[in-house]
Design an enzyme around this catalytic site. Structure first.
Site, PDB file in Angstrom:
ATOM      1  N   HIS A 166      35.389  37.988  36.990  1.00  0.00           N
ATOM      2  CA  HIS A 166      35.794  38.717  35.778  1.00  0.00           C
ATOM      3  C   HIS A 166      36.932  37.942  35.118  1.00  0.00           C
ATOM      4  O   HIS A 166      38.027  37.863  35.670  1.00  0.00           O
ATOM      5  CB  HIS A 166      36.245  40.137  36.120  1.00  0.00           C
ATOM      6  CG  HIS A 166      35.143  40.993  36.654  1.00  0.00           C
ATOM      7  ND1 HIS A 166      35.331  41.949  37.644  1.00  0.00           N
ATOM      8  CD2 HIS A 166      33.823  41.040  36.354  1.00  0.00           C
ATOM      9  CE1 HIS A 166      34.176  42.525  37.910  1.00  0.00           C
ATOM     10  NE2 HIS A 166      33.244  41.989  37.135  1.00  0.00           N
ATOM     11  N   GLU A 184      40.661  39.137  34.888  1.00  0.00           N
ATOM     12  CA  GLU A 184      41.428  39.360  36.123  1.00  0.00           C
ATOM     13  C   GLU A 184      42.060  38.041  36.551  1.00  0.00           C
ATOM     14  O   GLU A 184      41.734  37.449  37.583  1.00  0.00           O
ATOM     15  CB  GLU A 184      40.515  39.941  37.199  1.00  0.00           C
ATOM     16  CG  GLU A 184      40.001  41.326  36.819  1.00  0.00           C
ATOM     17  CD  GLU A 184      38.830  41.806  37.681  1.00  0.00           C
ATOM     18  OE1 GLU A 184      38.498  41.136  38.675  1.00  0.00           O
ATOM     19  OE2 GLU A 184      38.258  42.863  37.345  1.00  0.00           O
ATOM     20  N   GLU A 237      41.291  43.209  45.967  1.00  0.00           N
ATOM     21  CA  GLU A 237      41.787  43.611  44.654  1.00  0.00           C
ATOM     22  C   GLU A 237      43.303  43.457  44.600  1.00  0.00           C
ATOM     23  O   GLU A 237      44.008  44.004  45.442  1.00  0.00           O
ATOM     24  CB  GLU A 237      41.430  45.081  44.373  1.00  0.00           C
ATOM     25  CG  GLU A 237      39.943  45.382  44.399  1.00  0.00           C
ATOM     26  CD  GLU A 237      39.292  45.221  43.046  1.00  0.00           C
ATOM     27  OE1 GLU A 237      39.982  44.802  42.108  1.00  0.00           O
ATOM     28  OE2 GLU A 237      38.090  45.520  42.929  1.00  0.00           O
TER      29      GLU A 237
END
Length: 1247
Positions: free
Chosen positions: A943, A946, A1125
């Site tokens: 992504h 990010e 994450e």
């Protein structure tokens, strides 16, 4: 005489007087009560007197086990005598007034409500009905109603509804009886069917008759009437009835009267009641129009402004704000289309899905403002906290959890025949290498190999993109692999930069040729582009052409862009347009005093976005250098950051940009990417939210409608005008630019003198995904506070409401020795705005709105050039530069190979790294140990928005290439296969989530398309090849960023934990599972300060079944398959609690991940595998708290505190979300090789 004894509980005296009377009453029930009316009256009167005068009597009647309530209700049901009935109603009223909650519950459970309705119906048939009886019945019903869930249904079915309505109509002047009737009507109205029925019976008109005109008499009556009216108006039918009756104007006039006359604020509840009525009426389109027509916006705006100083009036201000926002006319975004401003034609269109829909739409229908009644506003009306999303989901089970046990059990299913996969053997040379031709005595073989990207080669400027070597020359034996690998990765022949004659988004000015730009690091014009010079300064690109062309170049420079003056004095006059690069007498400006901003590459001539009169960057930048006069080009002295940033080289960065392909064909370099970023040494705490900040911003937005003449509404930047995105003006506006790698800003509109609305660009081949931004601002005034509003955000929740700030980079600061991104911005908040989202872009949902992210900031330097970003930018060219510089870390003991995995749709190379330790020798034992090391497969940046994932990956790569004993042990333990950037095209073009195919690549792992998703296709193929040869990785981890949670955490896959979260039944054999999947996150929680075990989840969801994590677990059979994450915001636990996260902490996390793998090696290396399971109590932490959640993927609670102020967003998101629970973490000792990554961050801080 023997006293009668009634059934009593232990501890209640059996000879209690009230119980004796109840026993006597019990015996009288039936025919006796009808015959002996007088006795019944006396007994009930005595009981009432006792309960009224003695508190203990009431307790005895209501005590647990007592049958007192049953006796009283039976007597009430059987008596036909009005005085006796009244006495019993008095008794019940006394009993239920005290200890109301439990006692009313008992009353309802014994059928009391139904008996009251029976008596009400019976009494209504008497002509005239007993006023006292009606009064007492309704008073009692008003107490009982709120506690009886079936109250409205019982009332309707029994016929009581009409009785109360008729009684109300007949007693409008009888305040004593009217009040309890209104109280009961208020409860009736909470049932939607009843509300419609009451509306038909004229109750809405009755309530308006009671509420107006303004009078301070009977305020308690008015309060109840307004409450009932508010409940009735929740029905759209009743709301229409009120609008048709002209009552919106009446409500506004009443509110104005009460606002003016209630100067001591004693009647706030009445004022709030009026606002609730308006709020419910404006849930329908007709009501909103009537509100606007009645000048409601101005009335509520003015009254709310006057209420702001009084904190106790906040409920009025908040409700007024909600109404005004709802009624603010819905607008389209100020764009010609919500599709991306950049077009990239796909080689073929998918058969179905959002991209297919996008291509099938006729022009002009992509952004439709839905004119229906906004259903979303109904949820707004349920509460005053402005949480407008589907609250019903909050109490339902998580239906996204996978419940198919067949899908939950990993099945190694490579899916493709080995013959197809055999081609990927070339990427695993280390598994067959025998090193027979390698001289282990020599220390030079590996240290002299060629760089990853040959930055000085002429091919960078040829018609071919850079070809990344697919295998380094590990030994003479492998000299042939380089050419063979290149043959396997043919380029598409796309030029890296357009020819001057190609159509470009720029005016046809004389271009500056790419070949003319040479970068030096000293003032003697040495042509050593990539050799650091001893002095601590960098000169930004000088323009070297033959001296005879000097004047022409200076003129080109003046026409192409405005120069930023490095002199304190002699700034150019603002009136100069055509020859801004010339002095007033026409002679060339001293070249060393000027900087190009931004850097220009190649044959694209673009305009400059500098200050209105030339940007003065101050004398501290160096005013010496007169020897450079003569048109050699712009020179800028900056500190040499080579020691602080060993992987950064400005000259090399520019070379890398030349080989990067973008859809808009960018020809500029952003200064932050050129100068680099040195993390600040000071703490950057989470910003405290100022009370009322959201409300004040919303009020400023509402002022646009009320005072339209104050609005400038001037477009100052627009990518939809490709010939001239920057609109020239008189210097009164800021200048914007985003035409550089990873830039994202589509349009800037000046709203007020110091306020700008900013519109982000959609991902290419998409009509949504607006979150990432990165743009340049110049032409600012020192001391002025500017407000920036990003008006087309889509997520309904953001960490910007919880302490996160935007990032700013000042070129002035960089030149003065502080090249760094810093957190900045005040009055930051995130809220729903009045720009309507097309249902086409909202997945078919109608009535959705965009969200505004607003922040304010001021600038410290005159004519500075500043950049703003969502998070720390990390471009594709930065990656290429870092990988090239990593070669310098190579030693004879490190095996490093850099291959090109594939080429992307946009013609960019996707690098693949292999890192491990060289074998000790070429003996069979050492070669066998080398080949049989477990594999670790890492990937990142699927992504583009990010960016933190790339910073974590940078920390991992630097640690792996480090010289510390830990790094050496790690290389000896594993073979690392790393794809550091899975989505180069998305990164280059400033996308937030998608690739050029317009699709989220992390949803394509189940069946990736070779043409549309090449990086995923080939990465999955690598893993499938490993599975075929029985060498599946021990760990797979995909690095991501999370926009809605704090800390760093992991998502993994577990059958057992998924079953625990769902209602499916499973046998013990179904739940057989090695608990090792929890080991790595648990280790990280012990050594990494930013990591939170409590935020981790190991549940498999249906919506994530095509992500890398789930597919690698299910198809490749990797038990330890994770998404890691990293927060974009900061931490709420551990050493960094209360601080925003920075690149130092992110790189530290990448290094800590490596250390955790070493610890994991020690655990998995235990010969007795059972011993690993015995470690469960030590390694496997307690299970996270399970709560019911919405139907997305949230299996834990939200992690955010509530605020005093209503915050307008909800929990819908595409991200996986949950609540991080505090974990006790221990800090890792400093790694001597990388003190910056593993030390504290201060000198003294989605899948």
């Amino acid at each position: 005489m023997n006293k009668p004894k009634m059934a009593t509980d232990k501890g209640v005296p059996s000879n209690s007087r009230v119980l004796m009377l109840l026993a006597q009453l019990e015996r009288m029930n039936g025919e006796t009560m009808a015959r002996d009316v007088e006795t019944a009256r006396q007994v009930t009167a005595k009981i009432y007197h006792l309960i009224q005068t003695q508190e203990k009597s009431g307790k005895e009647v209501m005590s647990k086990g007592s049958s007192g309530m049953e006796v009283i209700l039976a007597s009430l049901e059987n008596t036909r005598d009005v005085p006796t009935t009244l006495n019993i109603l008095y008794i019940l009223s006394e009993l239920l007034t005290v200890g109301r909650g439990r006692r009313v519950g008992v009353f309802v459970s014994k059928g009391g409500t139904g008996i009251l309705f029976q008596i009400l119906i019976s009494a209504s048939k008497e002509l005239p009905p007993s006023e006292e009886l009606m009064l007492q019945l309704h008073s009692l019903l008003a107490k009982v109603g709120p506690k009886d869930r079936k109250f409205g249904v019982k009332a309707r079915l029994s016929g009581a509804l009409n009785v109360t309505v008729n009684l109300t109509k007949q007693n409008l002047q009888n305040t004593k009886l009217l009040l309890p009737c209104l109280q009961v009507l208020r409860v009736y109205s909470t049932n939607s069917v009843n509300a419609i029925s009451l509306g038909k019976n004229g109750v809405v008109e009755i309530m308006f008759k009671i509420a107006s005109p303004y009078s301070k008499k009977n305020t308690s009556l008015l309060k109840v009437a307004l409450d009932a009216l508010g409940a009735l108006l929740k029905s759209k039918t009743n709301a229409r009835r009120a609008v048709d009756g002209g009552h919106v104007h009446i409500l506004l006039a009443l509110y104005q009267d009460w606002h003016r006359n209630d100067t001591r604020h004693r009647h706030m509840l009445i004022r709030k009641g009026l606002l609730v009525c308006l709020r419910n009426i404006t849930n329908i389109k007709l009501g909103r129009k009537a509100f606007i027509d009645a000048d409601g916006m101005r009335i509520l705006y003015n009254s709310s402004t006057e209420c702001l100083p009084v904190r106790t009036l906040d409920p009025l201000v908040n409700t007024s704000s909600l109404i005004m926002r709802k009624c603010f006319p819905k607008n389209r975004l100020p764009l010609p289309t919500i599709k991306s401003a950049f077009h990239y034609q796909l080689p073929h269109i998918p058969a179905a899905g959002p991209v297919a829909q996008l291509y099938s739409q006729p022009p002009g229908v992509d952004d439709v403002v839905d004119e229906s009644d906004n259903e979303e506003t109904d949820a707004d009306t349920e509460n005053d906290t402005e949480n407008e999303e589907d609250e019903k989901d909050q109490n339902t089970a998580n239906d996204d959890i996978e419940t198919d046990l067949n899908k939950l059990h990993p099945k190694k299913n490579p899916g493709r025949p080995f013959e197809e996969l055999r081609v990927y053997e070339r990427f695993f040379l280390e598994l067959s290498e025998d090193f027979q031709g390698y001289n282990f005595e020599s220390s030079k073989n590996l240290s002299t190999t060629s760089s990853y990207f040959s930055s000085s080669s002429a091919s960078n400027r040829s018609s071919r993109p850079i070809i990344v070597p697919t295998a380094q020359a590990l030994s003479p034996k492998h000299a042939h692999t380089l050419s063979s690998q290149e043959d396997c990765n043919p380029t598409k022949g796309q030029p890296p930069l357009p020819a001057p004659s190609a159509p470009t988004p720029a005016p046809p000015l004389t271009p500056l040729e790419l070949d003319t730009i040479h970068l030096t690091k000293d003032q003697d014009k040495k042509e050593e582009a990539h050799i650091p010079s001893p002095d601590a300064r960098t000169t930004l690109p000088s323009l070297a052409r033959p001296p005879s062309q000097g004047q022409m170049i200076e003129q080109d420079l003046a026409n192409v862009f405005e120069c930023i003056s490095l002199e304190q004095e002699g700034a150019l006059n603002s009136g100069e347009e055509g020859g801004r690069g010339l002095k007033q007498d026409g002679s060339p400006v001293n070249a060393t005093r000027h900087i190009q901003s931004p850097l220009l590459l190649g044959g694209i001539a673009t305009r400059r976005v500098g200050g209105g009169s030339g940007s003065n960057l101050g004398s501290e930048c160096g005013s010496e250098g007169a020897e450079d006069e003569g048109g050699e080009g712009a020179v800028l002295e900056v500190p040499d950051t080579a020691l602080l940033l060993p992987l950064h080289d400005p000259d090399l960065y520019v070379e890398m940009v030349k080989g990067t392909h973008s859809v808009p064909q960018y020809a500029e370099v952003a200064y932050p990417d050129y100068f680099g970023h040195v993390p600040p040494t000071f703490r950057e705490p989470l910003q405290e939210r100022v009370y009322g900040v959201q409300r004040s911003k919303i009020f400023q937005d509402i002022e646009r409608l009320i005072h339209p003449n104050d609005i400038v509404d001037k477009v100052v930047y627009d990518l939809d005008i490709p010939s001239c995105p920057v609109v020239e003006d008189d210097g009164e506006s800021l200048k914007f630019n985003s035409q550089f790698e990873s830039g994202n800003l589509r349009k800037a509109v000046q709203v007020r003198k110091y306020e700008y609305d900013l519109v982000l660009n959609s991902d290419i081949n998409s009509n949504h995904y607006h979150q990432w931004f990165y743009f340049e601002v110049s032409g600012m005034r020192v001391g002025a506070t500017y407000r920036f509003n990003i008006i087309n955000s889509e997520k309904s929740n953001s960490q910007f409401n919880y302490g996160m700030q935007v990032l700013m980079y000042s070129v002035q600061e960089a030149i003065s020795g502080k090249p760094r991104w810093v957190r900045t911005g005040t009055d930051i908040c995130y809220y729903k705005n009045h720009f309507a989202r097309s249902s086409i872009a909202a997945g078919g949902q109608k009535g959705k709105s965009y969200y505004t992210m607003t922040f304010s900031t001021s600038f410290s330097h005159k004519d500075d050039v500043c950049y703003f970003a969502y998070h720390y930018p990390y471009t594709y060219s930065t990656l290429k530069m870092h990988l090239s510089k990593l070669e310098a870390y190579r030693t004879p003991h490190i095996y490093l190979r850099q291959d090109v995995l594939c080429e992307t749709l946009g013609g960019n190379s996707c690098p693949l790294l292999t890192i491990t330790a060289m074998p000790e020798s070429n003996s069979n034992d050492h070669i066998c140990q080398f080949r049989n090391r477990p594999l670790i497969f890492l990937s990142a940046r699927v992504h583009p928005g990010e960016t933190n994932a790339s910073w974590v990956m940078k920390g991992t790569l630097e640690f792996l290439m480090g010289s510390s004993p830990l790094a050496g042990s790690l290389r000896e333990s594993y073979i690392f296969k790393i794809v550091p950037m899975l989505n180069p095209d998305g990164v280059v073009n400033g996308n937030h989530r998608c690739s050029l195919s317009g699709e989220d690549l992390n949803r394509q792992w189940q069946s990736p398309n070779l043409e549309l998703h090449p990086t995923i296709y080939h990465t999955k193929s690598l893993l499938q090849y490993l599975a075929h040869i029985q060498r599946a990785p021990l760990v797979y981890c995909d690095y991501h960023g999370h926009s809605r949670k704090k800390n760093v955490f992991m998502y993994g896959c577990s059958v057992k934990e998924t079953v625990w979260q769902s209602n499916i039944s499973a046998t013990s054999s179904d739940l057989q599972e090695d608990l090792g999947y929890r080991a790595l996150p648990k280790i990280l929680s012990q050594i990494a300060p930013a990591f939170s075990m409590g935020s981790c989840s190991f549940v498999v969801e249906r919506s994530k079944e095509s992500t890398a994590r789930v597919v690698v677990w299910r198809e490749i059979g990797v038990q330890r398959s994770y998404t890691m994450e990293s927060t974009l915001c900061g931490c709420d636990q551990g050493k960094y609690k209360g601080l925003q996260i920075g690149t130092r902490e992110l790189e530290e996390m990448g290094a800590q991940f490596c250390v955790a793998l070493l610890r994991l090696k020690r655990l998995t290396g235990l010969r007795n595998h059972q011993h690993l399971l015995d470690l469960e109590s030590d390694i496997i932490g307690p299970h996270t708290k399970v709560v019911s959640s919405s139907s997305t993927t949230y299996v834990m609670e939200e992690d955010e505190p509530s605020f005093l102020e209503a915050i307008d967003y909800s929990a819908e998101s595409g991200d996986e979300d949950g609540e991080p629970e505090t974990e006790h973490v221990t800090e890792l000792p400093e790694n001597p090789d990388h003190p910056e990554q593993l030390s504290d961050s201060e000198t003294n801080h989605r899948e």
